[in-house]
Write a protein that holds these residues in place. Sequence first.
Motif, PDB file in Angstrom:
ATOM      1  N   THR A 226       0.808  -1.220   0.000  1.00 46.32           N
ATOM      2  CA  THR A 226       0.000   0.000   0.000  1.00 46.32           C
ATOM      3  C   THR A 226       0.843   1.273   0.000  1.00 46.32           C
ATOM      4  O   THR A 226       0.595   2.179  -0.794  1.00 46.32           O
ATOM      5  CB  THR A 226      -0.970   0.005   1.198  1.00 46.32           C
ATOM      6  OG1 THR A 226      -1.816  -1.137   1.095  1.00 46.32           O
ATOM      7  CG2 THR A 226      -1.821   1.244   1.205  1.00 46.32           C
ATOM      8  N   VAL A 227       1.811   1.359   0.865  1.00 46.44           N
ATOM      9  CA  VAL A 227       2.626   2.580   0.944  1.00 46.44           C
ATOM     10  C   VAL A 227       3.399   2.789  -0.356  1.00 46.44           C
ATOM     11  O   VAL A 227       3.469   3.911  -0.868  1.00 46.44           O
ATOM     12  CB  VAL A 227       3.571   2.529   2.163  1.00 46.44           C
ATOM     13  CG1 VAL A 227       4.526   3.714   2.149  1.00 46.44           C
ATOM     14  CG2 VAL A 227       2.772   2.513   3.453  1.00 46.44           C
ATOM     15  N   ALA A 228       3.947   1.719  -0.911  1.00 42.85           N
ATOM     16  CA  ALA A 228       4.698   1.845  -2.175  1.00 42.85           C
ATOM     17  C   ALA A 228       3.791   2.315  -3.304  1.00 42.85           C
ATOM     18  O   ALA A 228       4.174   3.194  -4.095  1.00 42.85           O
ATOM     19  CB  ALA A 228       5.348   0.513  -2.528  1.00 42.85           C
ATOM     20  N   ILE A 229       2.597   1.753  -3.402  1.00 41.87           N
ATOM     21  CA  ILE A 229       1.664   2.166  -4.461  1.00 41.87           C
ATOM     22  C   ILE A 229       1.229   3.612  -4.246  1.00 41.87           C
ATOM     23  O   ILE A 229       1.138   4.388  -5.214  1.00 41.87           O
ATOM     24  CB  ILE A 229       0.450   1.215  -4.517  1.00 41.87           C
ATOM     25  CG1 ILE A 229       0.896  -0.177  -4.952  1.00 41.87           C
ATOM     26  CG2 ILE A 229      -0.614   1.749  -5.459  1.00 41.87           C
ATOM     27  CD1 ILE A 229      -0.182  -1.238  -4.829  1.00 41.87           C
ATOM     28  N   ALA A 230       0.977   4.000  -2.999  1.00 37.65           N
ATOM     29  CA  ALA A 230       0.575   5.385  -2.715  1.00 37.65           C
ATOM     30  C   ALA A 230       1.689   6.364  -3.080  1.00 37.65           C
ATOM     31  O   ALA A 230       1.432   7.420  -3.665  1.00 37.65           O
ATOM     32  CB  ALA A 230       0.204   5.523  -1.238  1.00 37.65           C
ATOM     33  N   GLU A 231       2.930   6.014  -2.760  1.00 38.44           N
ATOM     34  CA  GLU A 231       4.060   6.890  -3.107  1.00 38.44           C
ATOM     35  C   GLU A 231       4.261   6.952  -4.621  1.00 38.44           C
ATOM     36  O   GLU A 231       4.571   8.009  -5.171  1.00 38.44           O
ATOM     37  CB  GLU A 231       5.340   6.404  -2.420  1.00 38.44           C
ATOM     38  CG  GLU A 231       5.345   6.603  -0.923  1.00 38.44           C
ATOM     39  CD  GLU A 231       5.405   8.054  -0.497  1.00 38.44           C
ATOM     40  OE1 GLU A 231       5.866   8.912  -1.284  1.00 38.44           O
ATOM     41  OE2 GLU A 231       4.987   8.331   0.635  1.00 38.44           O
ATOM     42  N   LEU A 232       4.087   5.823  -5.299  1.00 41.81           N
ATOM     43  CA  LEU A 232       4.195   5.803  -6.759  1.00 41.81           C
ATOM     44  C   LEU A 232       3.116   6.668  -7.396  1.00 41.81           C
ATOM     45  O   LEU A 232       3.396   7.443  -8.320  1.00 41.81           O
ATOM     46  CB  LEU A 232       4.105   4.361  -7.274  1.00 41.81           C
ATOM     47  CG  LEU A 232       4.235   4.169  -8.772  1.00 41.81           C
ATOM     48  CD1 LEU A 232       5.626   4.577  -9.245  1.00 41.81           C
ATOM     49  CD2 LEU A 232       3.972   2.719  -9.135  1.00 41.81           C
ATOM     50  N   ALA A 233       1.890   6.563  -6.900  1.00 43.94           N
ATOM     51  CA  ALA A 233       0.805   7.401  -7.421  1.00 43.94           C
ATOM     52  C   ALA A 233       1.107   8.877  -7.179  1.00 43.94           C
ATOM     53  O   ALA A 233       0.868   9.713  -8.055  1.00 43.94           O
ATOM     54  CB  ALA A 233      -0.517   7.003  -6.770  1.00 43.94           C
ATOM     55  N   HIS A 234       1.656   9.196  -6.016  1.00 38.08           N
ATOM     56  CA  HIS A 234       2.001  10.588  -5.707  1.00 38.08           C
ATOM     57  C   HIS A 234       3.116  11.103  -6.625  1.00 38.08           C
ATOM     58  O   HIS A 234       3.107  12.258  -7.029  1.00 38.08           O
ATOM     59  CB  HIS A 234       2.424  10.707  -4.242  1.00 38.08           C
ATOM     60  CG  HIS A 234       2.874  12.072  -3.854  1.00 38.08           C
ATOM     61  ND1 HIS A 234       2.023  13.162  -3.829  1.00 38.08           N
ATOM     62  CD2 HIS A 234       4.089  12.554  -3.485  1.00 38.08           C
ATOM     63  CE1 HIS A 234       2.697  14.231  -3.467  1.00 38.08           C
ATOM     64  NE2 HIS A 234       3.960  13.885  -3.245  1.00 38.08           N
ATOM     65  N   SER A 235       4.067  10.236  -6.973  1.00 37.12           N
ATOM     66  CA  SER A 235       5.145  10.680  -7.861  1.00 37.12           C
ATOM     67  C   SER A 235       4.625  10.965  -9.270  1.00 37.12           C
ATOM     68  O   SER A 235       5.185  11.811  -9.967  1.00 37.12           O
ATOM     69  CB  SER A 235       6.257   9.637  -7.912  1.00 37.12           C
ATOM     70  OG  SER A 235       5.852   8.503  -8.634  1.00 37.12           O
ATOM     71  N   GLN A 236       3.567  10.286  -9.659  1.00 40.97           N
ATOM     72  CA  GLN A 236       3.002  10.510 -10.992  1.00 40.97           C
ATOM     73  C   GLN A 236       1.989  11.656 -11.007  1.00 40.97           C
ATOM     74  O   GLN A 236       1.889  12.380 -11.986  1.00 40.97           O
ATOM     75  CB  GLN A 236       2.334   9.225 -11.511  1.00 40.97           C
ATOM     76  CG  GLN A 236       3.298   8.068 -11.685  1.00 40.97           C
ATOM     77  CD  GLN A 236       4.423   8.397 -12.649  1.00 40.97           C
ATOM     78  OE1 GLN A 236       4.186   8.857 -13.756  1.00 40.97           O
ATOM     79  NE2 GLN A 236       5.652   8.166 -12.215  1.00 40.97           N
ATOM     80  N   VAL A 237       1.223  11.781  -9.932  1.00 42.72           N
ATOM     81  CA  VAL A 237       0.212  12.839  -9.811  1.00 42.72           C
ATOM     82  C   VAL A 237       0.412  13.499  -8.443  1.00 42.72           C
ATOM     83  O   VAL A 237      -0.112  13.014  -7.439  1.00 42.72           O
ATOM     84  CB  VAL A 237      -1.224  12.269  -9.935  1.00 42.72           C
ATOM     85  CG1 VAL A 237      -2.253  13.381  -9.877  1.00 42.72           C
ATOM     86  CG2 VAL A 237      -1.382  11.445 -11.197  1.00 42.72           C
ATOM     87  N   PRO A 238       1.167  14.584  -8.387  1.00 40.38           N
ATOM     88  CA  PRO A 238       1.519  15.198  -7.094  1.00 40.38           C
ATOM     89  C   PRO A 238       0.317  15.634  -6.251  1.00 40.38           C
ATOM     90  O   PRO A 238       0.429  15.747  -5.038  1.00 40.38           O
ATOM     91  CB  PRO A 238       2.364  16.406  -7.486  1.00 40.38           C
ATOM     92  CG  PRO A 238       2.906  16.066  -8.824  1.00 40.38           C
ATOM     93  CD  PRO A 238       1.856  15.232  -9.499  1.00 40.38           C
ATOM     94  N   GLU A 239      -0.834  15.864  -6.877  1.00 38.35           N
ATOM     95  CA  GLU A 239      -2.019  16.261  -6.115  1.00 38.35           C
ATOM     96  C   GLU A 239      -2.559  15.126  -5.256  1.00 38.35           C
ATOM     97  O   GLU A 239      -3.310  15.350  -4.315  1.00 38.35           O
ATOM     98  CB  GLU A 239      -3.135  16.744  -7.058  1.00 38.35           C
ATOM     99  CG  GLU A 239      -2.822  18.039  -7.768  1.00 38.35           C
ATOM    100  CD  GLU A 239      -1.929  17.833  -8.996  1.00 38.35           C
ATOM    101  OE1 GLU A 239      -1.897  16.720  -9.551  1.00 38.35           O
ATOM    102  OE2 GLU A 239      -1.242  18.791  -9.375  1.00 38.35           O
ATOM    103  N   MET A 240      -2.197  13.886  -5.600  1.00 40.79           N
ATOM    104  CA  MET A 240      -2.646  12.722  -4.834  1.00 40.79           C
ATOM    105  C   MET A 240      -1.699  12.525  -3.653  1.00 40.79           C
ATOM    106  O   MET A 240      -0.566  12.132  -3.828  1.00 40.79           O
ATOM    107  CB  MET A 240      -2.672  11.471  -5.708  1.00 40.79           C
ATOM    108  CG  MET A 240      -3.601  11.566  -6.885  1.00 40.79           C
ATOM    109  SD  MET A 240      -3.438  10.153  -7.983  1.00 40.79           S
ATOM    110  CE  MET A 240      -4.561   9.023  -7.183  1.00 40.79           C
ATOM    111  N   LYS A 241      -2.178  12.838  -2.470  1.00 38.16           N
ATOM    112  CA  LYS A 241      -1.348  12.707  -1.269  1.00 38.16           C
ATOM    113  C   LYS A 241      -1.314  11.250  -0.824  1.00 38.16           C
ATOM    114  O   LYS A 241      -2.351  10.601  -0.726  1.00 38.16           O
ATOM    115  CB  LYS A 241      -1.899  13.577  -0.146  1.00 38.16           C
ATOM    116  CG  LYS A 241      -1.967  15.045  -0.497  1.00 38.16           C
ATOM    117  CD  LYS A 241      -0.590  15.627  -0.648  1.00 38.16           C
ATOM    118  CE  LYS A 241      -0.674  17.103  -0.949  1.00 38.16           C
ATOM    119  NZ  LYS A 241       0.388  17.543  -1.787  1.00 38.16           N
ATOM    120  N   PRO A 242      -0.138  10.706  -0.544  1.00 36.70           N
ATOM    121  CA  PRO A 242      -0.041   9.303  -0.138  1.00 36.70           C
ATOM    122  C   PRO A 242      -0.885   8.963   1.083  1.00 36.70           C
ATOM    123  O   PRO A 242      -1.503   7.918   1.152  1.00 36.70           O
ATOM    124  CB  PRO A 242       1.443   9.120   0.161  1.00 36.70           C
ATOM    125  CG  PRO A 242       2.130  10.175  -0.601  1.00 36.70           C
ATOM    126  CD  PRO A 242       1.175  11.329  -0.663  1.00 36.70           C
TER     127      PRO A 242
END
Length: 135
Positions: free
Chosen positions: A74-90
């Motif tokens: 979960t944390v890795a996917i959340a950080e990956l999503a944040h790196s691609q879309v900065p508005e998405m906070k982990p």
Amino acid sequence: MERDPADVVALLVALLAFVTSNEVAYLLGPYAAIVVSASAGSALSLSATEKVMQKWWQPMYYIALRVGVAVVLTVAIAELAHSQVPEMKPRTLLVPLAFGIGWMSDYNSVMRWIGAALKKVLPGWLSSLGRKNDG
């Protein structure tokens, strides 16, 4: 200073702060939220499964497997999503991602889908790495 909105993670951090120190609560709060969310998702998945579980430990294994996968990914996917879309906070992605990981009933089809996606992405990525090292 920008404050995080109140969410499940903040609630669990506050509850853990009563039992442990603030520092420990701050570290464990997100993982407690992941465990709670993944447990809820896996219980929902278990209630919809058609597989008969004859042994007493099989439902616990079913839930524990999904919770363990959620804790790891979960944390890795959340950080990956944040790196691609900065508005998405982990932090705000932890609960829905963990719930979704727990809710998945067929990990084999998910693994096949991920394998197919990696086969498409990796050859181009690996060849670009080779070009960077050559020059």
